[in-house]
Design a protein around this motif. Structure first.
Motif, PDB file in Angstrom:
ATOM      1  N   LEU A 197       0.866  -1.178   0.000  1.00  9.43           N
ATOM      2  CA  LEU A 197       0.000   0.000   0.000  1.00  9.43           C
ATOM      3  C   LEU A 197       0.900   1.224   0.000  1.00  9.43           C
ATOM      4  N   LEU A 198       0.723   2.058  -1.015  1.00  9.19           N
ATOM      5  CA  LEU A 198       1.586   3.226  -1.227  1.00  9.19           C
ATOM      6  C   LEU A 198       0.849   4.527  -0.968  1.00  9.19           C
ATOM      7  N   GLY A 199       1.609   5.540  -0.547  1.00  5.49           N
ATOM      8  CA  GLY A 199       1.072   6.878  -0.408  1.00  5.49           C
ATOM      9  C   GLY A 199       2.155   7.905  -0.660  1.00  5.49           C
ATOM     10  N   ARG A 200       1.837   9.154  -0.373  1.00  2.65           N
ATOM     11  CA  ARG A 200       2.826  10.217  -0.550  1.00  2.65           C
ATOM     12  C   ARG A 200       3.635  10.397   0.729  1.00  2.65           C
ATOM     13  N   PRO A 201       4.866  10.866   0.607  1.00  3.16           N
ATOM     14  CA  PRO A 201       5.750  11.008   1.779  1.00  3.16           C
ATOM     15  C   PRO A 201       5.166  11.869   2.888  1.00  3.16           C
ATOM     16  N   LEU A 212      -0.425   3.782   8.218  1.00  4.39           N
ATOM     17  CA  LEU A 212      -1.618   3.180   7.628  1.00  4.39           C
ATOM     18  C   LEU A 212      -2.847   3.404   8.492  1.00  4.39           C
ATOM     19  N   ALA A 213      -2.710   3.272   9.795  1.00  8.84           N
ATOM     20  CA  ALA A 213      -3.865   3.460  10.691  1.00  8.84           C
ATOM     21  C   ALA A 213      -4.444   4.862  10.536  1.00  8.84           C
ATOM     22  N   GLY A 214      -3.563   5.854  10.436  1.00  7.50           N
ATOM     23  CA  GLY A 214      -4.022   7.228  10.270  1.00  7.50           C
ATOM     24  C   GLY A 214      -4.698   7.455   8.935  1.00  7.50           C
ATOM     25  N   ASP A 233      13.890   7.102  -3.574  1.00  7.70           N
ATOM     26  CA  ASP A 233      14.089   8.539  -3.803  1.00  7.70           C
ATOM     27  C   ASP A 233      13.125   9.400  -2.979  1.00  7.70           C
ATOM     28  N   LYS A 234      12.343   8.751  -2.104  1.00 10.15           N
ATOM     29  CA  LYS A 234      11.399   9.439  -1.211  1.00 10.15           C
ATOM     30  C   LYS A 234      10.272  10.155  -1.966  1.00 10.15           C
ATOM     31  N   LYS A 235       9.963   9.683  -3.158  1.00  4.45           N
ATOM     32  CA  LYS A 235       8.845  10.258  -3.908  1.00  4.45           C
ATOM     33  C   LYS A 235       7.538   9.556  -3.565  1.00  4.45           C
ATOM     34  N   LEU A 236       7.649   8.333  -3.062  1.00  3.18           N
ATOM     35  CA  LEU A 236       6.492   7.578  -2.590  1.00  3.18           C
ATOM     36  C   LEU A 236       6.842   6.925  -1.266  1.00  3.18           C
ATOM     37  N   HIS A 237       5.813   6.660  -0.472  1.00  2.00           N
ATOM     38  CA  HIS A 237       6.001   6.035   0.840  1.00  2.00           C
ATOM     39  C   HIS A 237       5.223   4.731   0.899  1.00  2.00           C
ATOM     40  N   VAL A 238       5.847   3.678   1.433  1.00  2.00           N
ATOM     41  CA  VAL A 238       5.170   2.393   1.607  1.00  2.00           C
ATOM     42  C   VAL A 238       4.564   2.343   3.006  1.00  2.00           C
ATOM     43  N   TRP A 284      13.836  -4.258   3.438  1.00  2.00           N
ATOM     44  CA  TRP A 284      12.442  -3.837   3.586  1.00  2.00           C
ATOM     45  C   TRP A 284      11.841  -4.291   4.914  1.00  2.00           C
ATOM     46  N   LYS A 285      12.655  -4.748   5.829  1.00  7.36           N
ATOM     47  CA  LYS A 285      12.154  -5.347   7.077  1.00  7.36           C
ATOM     48  C   LYS A 285      11.420  -4.359   7.977  1.00  7.36           C
ATOM     49  N   ASP A 286      11.623  -3.061   7.768  1.00  4.64           N
ATOM     50  CA  ASP A 286      10.947  -2.066   8.607  1.00  4.64           C
ATOM     51  C   ASP A 286       9.543  -1.721   8.118  1.00  4.64           C
ATOM     52  N   ILE A 287       9.159  -2.246   6.979  1.00  2.00           N
ATOM     53  CA  ILE A 287       7.805  -1.985   6.466  1.00  2.00           C
ATOM     54  C   ILE A 287       6.810  -2.859   7.228  1.00  2.00           C
ATOM     55  N   PRO A 288       5.809  -2.272   7.847  1.00  2.62           N
ATOM     56  CA  PRO A 288       4.812  -3.070   8.575  1.00  2.62           C
ATOM     57  C   PRO A 288       3.963  -3.900   7.612  1.00  2.62           C
ATOM     58  N   THR A 289       3.269  -4.873   8.133  1.00  3.87           N
ATOM     59  CA  THR A 289       2.265  -5.585   7.346  1.00  3.87           C
ATOM     60  C   THR A 289       0.909  -4.927   7.583  1.00  3.87           C
ATOM     61  N   VAL A 290       0.017  -5.090   6.620  1.00  4.53           N
ATOM     62  CA  VAL A 290      -1.353  -4.600   6.819  1.00  4.53           C
ATOM     63  C   VAL A 290      -1.968  -5.277   8.033  1.00  4.53           C
ATOM     64  N   ALA A 291      -1.594  -6.538   8.255  1.00  2.00           N
ATOM     65  CA  ALA A 291      -2.145  -7.312   9.367  1.00  2.00           C
ATOM     66  C   ALA A 291      -1.813  -6.716  10.724  1.00  2.00           C
ATOM     67  N   GLU A 292      -0.771  -5.906  10.814  1.00  2.96           N
ATOM     68  CA  GLU A 292      -0.437  -5.247  12.077  1.00  2.96           C
ATOM     69  C   GLU A 292      -1.465  -4.175  12.429  1.00  2.96           C
ATOM     70  N   THR A 293      -2.193  -3.709  11.417  1.00  6.77           N
ATOM     71  CA  THR A 293      -3.277  -2.745  11.629  1.00  6.77           C
ATOM     72  C   THR A 293      -4.641  -3.421  11.540  1.00  6.77           C
ATOM     73  N   LEU A 294      -4.767  -4.352  10.586  1.00  8.45           N
ATOM     74  CA  LEU A 294      -6.014  -5.094  10.388  1.00  8.45           C
ATOM     75  C   LEU A 294      -5.705  -6.587  10.539  1.00  8.45           C
TER      76      LEU A 294
END
Length: 306
Positions: free
Chosen positions: A114-118, A125-127, A198-203, A216-226
């Motif tokens: 799931l991607l968003g802007r920086p 994700l929760a926010g 390049d910090k143009k998108l955020h995971v 990529w180990k610091d990227i949470p899973t969706v399951a940590e929120t849902l």
């Protein structure tokens, strides 16, 4: 080189091999196949080209591959979208996922992200989901093939949000997310690594059951929120049914060599994917079991055949 039932009794391969990719140029499947084709060319001593046939949720390209001569000179990039989900998405299909193809190998299992802007990274994700919950219809989500569409349905159902979904069949997804036309995108990591670095998108999160390996180990899973949220895609290569078994075995052997290639393996790991080693027989059996699983999954999120 292996002798097979190619035309005029010649050794296989004796001419150009074409890989059909049922996705647009520049897409993650296209990038994956082009690197694979480059490696295969070096191993077989023949030209190996990639032909993009996008459209109709991958079914146009798959239909073209199913109609190709079964002589080993047409190979198609297949996935859970085209071989497991498609029969339950379309009332009529140009091919039969089981009868129209023979597997070379299922080669990779890959979660989506799931991607968003920086600027939204700070709320996580929760926010983002809370924002979407409070403002229905104002925060569009974009995605590509059917796996992303199913993830969107799962996300909207489990997070109790109501946002428009935009289906993309080209790389404009990333451009529209950066430009603000979308607030979130569902994508394969392989297509956005440079933009993320390049910090143009955020995971925000990955859809895997556990966190991704390596860098990529610091990227949470969706399951940590849902809790309980998990869905990955799988891909590989197939030939038209009726392709002589010696040719299938030859291509499988070369595929295994490529999967073990240091550069190819590193490129896969850098995108958070897991390499799979399956025989042609195991791959065909896997597809047969995945169809019913995807039928159940699609029905659970309210997606019916069109």
């Amino acid at each position: 080189m292996l002798s097979a039932h190619a035309e005029e009794g010649s050794k296989y391969p004796s001419k150009q091999i074409t890989f059909i990719v049922p996705y647009a140029p520049g897409s993650p499947p296209d990038q994956y196949t082009r690197l694979f084709a480059e490696k295969l060319k070096a191993k077989v001593g023949q030209s190996v080209i990639v032909e993009n046939r996008p459209g109709a949720l991958t079914t146009i390209g798959m239909g073209a591959a199913a109609r190709a001569k079964p002589d080993g000179y047409t190979v198609v990039y297949g996935s859970n979208s085209s071989l497991a989900a498609a029969p339950w998405l379309f009332k009529t299909l140009q091919y039969d996922p089981i009868k129209s193809f023979s597997a070379i190998a299922v080669t990779q299992d890959s979660p989506m992200i799931l991607l968003g802007r920086p600027e939204d990274a700070r709320i996580g994700l929760a926010g983002m989901l809370e924002r979407m919950r409070k403002e229905p219809g104002k925060h569009p989500i974009g995605g590509g093939a059917i796996t992303q569409e199913v993830i969107n349905k799962m996300l909207q159902t489990q997070a109790r949000i109501d946002q428009p979904y935009a289906r993309y069949s080209n790389p404009n997804l990333n451009t529209d997310l950066i430009g603000g036309q979308l607030d979130m995108a569902i994508s394969a990591l392989s297509g956005v690594v440079a933009l993320v670095e390049d910090k143009k998108l955020h995971v925000f999160a990955s859809t895997s059951a556990t966190r991704l390996p390596g860098k990529w180990k610091d990227i949470p899973t969706v399951a940590e929120t849902l809790p309980g949220f998990e869905l990955s895609s799988w891909v590989g290569f197939w030939v038209p049914a009726g392709t002589p078994k010696p040719i299938v075995n030859y291509l499988h052997a070369k595929t295994t060599e490529i999967l073990k290639d240091a550069e190819f393996s590193r490129r896969s790991e850098d995108t958070g994917a897991r390499t799979i080693f399956m025989t042609p027989e195991e791959s065909d059996a896997f597809v047969r079991t995945e169809g019913p699983r995807w039928e159940k999954l699609l029905k659970s999120v309210g997606i019916e055949p069109q």
